[in-house]
Design a protein around this motif. Structure first.
Motif, PDB file in Angstrom:
ATOM      1  N   LYS A  47      31.511  38.913  30.484  1.00 13.85           N
ATOM      2  CA  LYS A  47      31.566  37.470  30.731  1.00 13.85           C
ATOM      3  C   LYS A  47      33.016  37.007  30.655  1.00 13.85           C
ATOM      4  CE  LYS A  47      29.466  33.185  29.087  1.00 13.85           C
ATOM      5  NZ  LYS A  47      28.544  32.617  28.110  1.00 13.85           N
ATOM      6  N   GLY A  48      33.412  36.188  31.635  1.00 16.10           N
ATOM      7  CA  GLY A  48      34.762  35.643  31.670  1.00 16.10           C
ATOM      8  C   GLY A  48      35.724  36.405  32.568  1.00 16.10           C
ATOM      9  N   THR A  49      35.361  37.617  32.981  1.00 18.65           N
ATOM     10  CA  THR A  49      36.234  38.420  33.827  1.00 18.65           C
ATOM     11  C   THR A  49      36.197  37.920  35.265  1.00 18.65           C
ATOM     12  OG1 THR A  49      36.000  40.381  32.430  1.00 18.65           O
ATOM     13  CG2 THR A  49      36.658  40.766  34.711  1.00 18.65           C
ATOM     14  N   ARG A  50      37.370  37.860  35.885  1.00 15.73           N
ATOM     15  CA  ARG A  50      37.471  37.492  37.291  1.00 15.73           C
ATOM     16  C   ARG A  50      37.130  38.702  38.165  1.00 15.73           C
ATOM     17  NH1 ARG A  50      42.377  37.243  37.348  1.00 15.73           N
ATOM     18  NH2 ARG A  50      42.672  37.302  39.590  1.00 15.73           N
ATOM     19  N   VAL A  51      36.549  38.413  39.327  1.00 19.08           N
ATOM     20  CA  VAL A  51      36.147  39.445  40.267  1.00 19.08           C
ATOM     21  C   VAL A  51      36.593  39.020  41.662  1.00 19.08           C
ATOM     22  CG1 VAL A  51      34.195  40.776  41.175  1.00 19.08           C
ATOM     23  CG2 VAL A  51      34.034  39.775  38.895  1.00 19.08           C
ATOM     24  N   SER A  52      37.248  39.934  42.392  1.00 20.92           N
ATOM     25  CA  SER A  52      37.534  39.683  43.805  1.00 20.92           C
ATOM     26  C   SER A  52      36.362  40.247  44.595  1.00 20.92           C
ATOM     27  CB  SER A  52      38.834  40.375  44.231  1.00 20.92           C
ATOM     28  OG  SER A  52      39.932  39.805  43.571  1.00 20.92           O
ATOM     29  N   VAL A  53      35.787  39.424  45.470  1.00 21.90           N
ATOM     30  CA  VAL A  53      34.617  39.819  46.252  1.00 21.90           C
ATOM     31  C   VAL A  53      34.984  39.740  47.740  1.00 21.90           C
ATOM     32  CG1 VAL A  53      32.178  39.347  46.722  1.00 21.90           C
ATOM     33  CG2 VAL A  53      33.145  38.772  44.473  1.00 21.90           C
ATOM     34  N   THR A  54      34.710  40.838  48.448  1.00 22.83           N
ATOM     35  CA  THR A  54      34.970  40.862  49.887  1.00 22.83           C
ATOM     36  C   THR A  54      33.678  41.196  50.614  1.00 22.83           C
ATOM     37  OG1 THR A  54      37.197  41.707  49.418  1.00 22.83           O
ATOM     38  CG2 THR A  54      36.444  41.785  51.712  1.00 22.83           C
ATOM     39  N   PRO A  55      33.017  40.187  51.187  1.00 25.07           N
ATOM     40  CA  PRO A  55      31.838  40.451  52.012  1.00 25.07           C
ATOM     41  C   PRO A  55      32.266  41.172  53.296  1.00 25.07           C
ATOM     42  CG  PRO A  55      31.899  38.152  51.305  1.00 25.07           C
ATOM     43  CD  PRO A  55      33.239  38.749  51.002  1.00 25.07           C
ATOM     44  N   VAL A  56      31.392  41.974  53.860  1.00 22.05           N
ATOM     45  CA  VAL A  56      31.691  42.712  55.079  1.00 22.05           C
ATOM     46  C   VAL A  56      32.161  41.755  56.178  1.00 22.05           C
ATOM     47  CG1 VAL A  56      30.730  44.192  56.890  1.00 22.05           C
ATOM     48  CG2 VAL A  56      30.038  44.533  54.514  1.00 22.05           C
ATOM     49  N   GLY A  57      33.347  42.019  56.722  1.00 18.74           N
ATOM     50  CA  GLY A  57      33.868  41.228  57.830  1.00 18.74           C
ATOM     51  C   GLY A  57      34.371  39.848  57.463  1.00 18.74           C
TER      52      GLY A  57
ATOM     53  N   THR B 257      38.360  37.817  51.355  1.00 24.07           N
ATOM     54  CA  THR B 257      38.114  37.995  49.922  1.00 24.07           C
ATOM     55  C   THR B 257      38.156  36.642  49.224  1.00 24.07           C
ATOM     56  OG1 THR B 257      39.114  40.183  49.995  1.00 24.07           O
ATOM     57  CG2 THR B 257      38.987  39.131  47.829  1.00 24.07           C
ATOM     58  N   PHE B 258      37.273  36.465  48.244  1.00 23.07           N
ATOM     59  CA  PHE B 258      37.300  35.253  47.422  1.00 23.07           C
ATOM     60  C   PHE B 258      37.195  35.662  45.961  1.00 23.07           C
ATOM     61  CE2 PHE B 258      32.879  35.880  48.692  1.00 23.07           C
ATOM     62  CZ  PHE B 258      32.194  35.796  47.483  1.00 23.07           C
ATOM     63  N   GLU B 259      37.552  34.744  45.083  1.00 22.58           N
ATOM     64  CA  GLU B 259      37.529  35.001  43.640  1.00 22.58           C
ATOM     65  C   GLU B 259      36.268  34.427  43.011  1.00 22.58           C
ATOM     66  OE1 GLU B 259      39.966  36.757  41.778  1.00 22.58           O
ATOM     67  OE2 GLU B 259      40.614  37.262  43.808  1.00 22.58           O
ATOM     68  N   SER B 260      35.698  35.181  42.106  1.00 29.87           N
ATOM     69  CA  SER B 260      34.521  34.763  41.365  1.00 29.87           C
ATOM     70  C   SER B 260      34.772  35.063  39.898  1.00 29.87           C
ATOM     71  CB  SER B 260      33.302  35.531  41.889  1.00 29.87           C
ATOM     72  OG  SER B 260      32.108  34.953  41.432  1.00 29.87           O
ATOM     73  N   THR B 261      33.945  34.500  39.031  1.00 27.99           N
ATOM     74  CA  THR B 261      34.056  34.753  37.590  1.00 27.99           C
ATOM     75  C   THR B 261      32.677  35.115  37.049  1.00 27.99           C
ATOM     76  OG1 THR B 261      35.844  33.139  37.386  1.00 27.99           O
ATOM     77  CG2 THR B 261      34.728  33.778  35.356  1.00 27.99           C
ATOM     78  N   ILE B 262      32.622  36.166  36.237  1.00 30.27           N
ATOM     79  CA  ILE B 262      31.357  36.534  35.593  1.00 30.27           C
ATOM     80  C   ILE B 262      31.054  35.468  34.545  1.00 30.27           C
ATOM     81  CG2 ILE B 262      30.129  38.250  34.206  1.00 30.27           C
ATOM     82  CD1 ILE B 262      31.996  40.392  35.451  1.00 30.27           C
ATOM     83  N   VAL B 263      29.911  34.796  34.702  1.00 31.52           N
ATOM     84  CA  VAL B 263      29.562  33.693  33.795  1.00 31.52           C
ATOM     85  C   VAL B 263      28.403  34.035  32.864  1.00 31.52           C
ATOM     86  CG1 VAL B 263      30.501  31.878  35.288  1.00 31.52           C
ATOM     87  CG2 VAL B 263      28.107  32.590  35.550  1.00 31.52           C
ATOM     88  N   ASP B 264      27.700  35.120  33.141  1.00 29.42           N
ATOM     89  CA  ASP B 264      26.591  35.539  32.280  1.00 29.42           C
ATOM     90  C   ASP B 264      26.399  37.033  32.470  1.00 29.42           C
ATOM     91  OD1 ASP B 264      24.507  35.438  30.476  1.00 29.42           O
ATOM     92  OD2 ASP B 264      23.093  34.467  31.850  1.00 29.42           O
ATOM     93  N   LEU B 265      26.260  37.755  31.379  1.00 28.63           N
ATOM     94  CA  LEU B 265      26.057  39.192  31.462  1.00 28.63           C
ATOM     95  C   LEU B 265      25.347  39.653  30.193  1.00 28.63           C
ATOM     96  CD1 LEU B 265      28.553  41.795  32.790  1.00 28.63           C
ATOM     97  CD2 LEU B 265      27.197  42.258  30.763  1.00 28.63           C
TER      98      LEU B 265
ATOM     99  N   HIS C 148      38.897  42.360  37.554  1.00 29.58           N
ATOM    100  CA  HIS C 148      40.219  42.112  36.977  1.00 29.58           C
ATOM    101  C   HIS C 148      40.063  42.041  35.460  1.00 29.58           C
ATOM    102  CE1 HIS C 148      41.803  41.452  40.988  1.00 29.58           C
ATOM    103  NE2 HIS C 148      40.749  40.688  41.222  1.00 29.58           N
ATOM    104  N   GLY C 149      39.562  43.134  34.886  1.00 32.35           N
ATOM    105  CA  GLY C 149      39.308  43.206  33.452  1.00 32.35           C
ATOM    106  C   GLY C 149      38.018  43.964  33.228  1.00 32.35           C
ATOM    107  N   PRO C 150      37.468  43.866  32.023  1.00 29.17           N
ATOM    108  CA  PRO C 150      36.230  44.591  31.706  1.00 29.17           C
ATOM    109  C   PRO C 150      35.011  43.967  32.388  1.00 29.17           C
ATOM    110  CG  PRO C 150      36.836  43.164  29.890  1.00 29.17           C
ATOM    111  CD  PRO C 150      37.958  43.081  30.889  1.00 29.17           C
TER     112      PRO C 150
END
Length: 142
Positions: A45-55, A58-66, A40-42
């Motif tokens: 660091k700081g960008t939100r990410v939707s993560v869907t594990p197989v099966g 979906t949950f929301e995560s945030t990039i905290v280090d890159l 959800h952005g570039p």
């Protein structure tokens, strides 16, 4: 805190592995067994990410280090429990050493970690092998 990590070495340079890791987390690369990511952005660091594990849901995560070619970490909060996922790339003789680490922290980490942690990180070895395969394929055809 509860922690688990898996480390493996690839003959590929860090840049090749980073390219696959980045493509995966940007949602441009998927493969059997991989989580699906939507940025959800570039890729920063700081960008939100939707993560869907197989099966799974979906949950929301945030990039905290890159740091390009060095480390990628995202953090997910479930109430007062935090899950920090980190990939660290270290050049070594003959290739790149990659560590995938999970840290579970928060007041209930001592209770939650031993049950939830192995469920989440139990396939780190398989995931790493597939990431290396994808990195090699991208390097040879990308």
């Amino acid at each position: 805190m509860w922690t688990n990590e898996y480390t493996a070495t690839s003959p590929l340079p860090a840049q090749a592995i980073w390219n696959a890791l980045k493509a995966l987390h940007e949602g441009r690369l998927t493969y059997e067994g991989s989580d699906t990511f939507v940025l959800h952005g570039p890729f920063a660091k700081g960008t939100r990410v939707s993560v869907t594990p197989v099966g799974q849901d979906t949950f929301e995560s945030t990039i905290v280090d890159l740091v390009e070619n060095v480390t990628y970490a995202d953090e997910t909060s479930f109430g007062d429990t935090k899950l920090l996922f980190r990939h660290t790339l270290v050049p070594v003789e003959g290739g790149t050493q990659v560590t995938h680490r999970l840290d579970i922290s928060g007041p209930s980490a001592a209770e939650v970690g031993p049950e939830l942690g192995p469920q989440i990180s139990g396939d780190f070895d398989v995931s790493m092998a597939k990431l290396f395969e994808q990195a090699e394929a991208l390097a040879n055809h990308g």
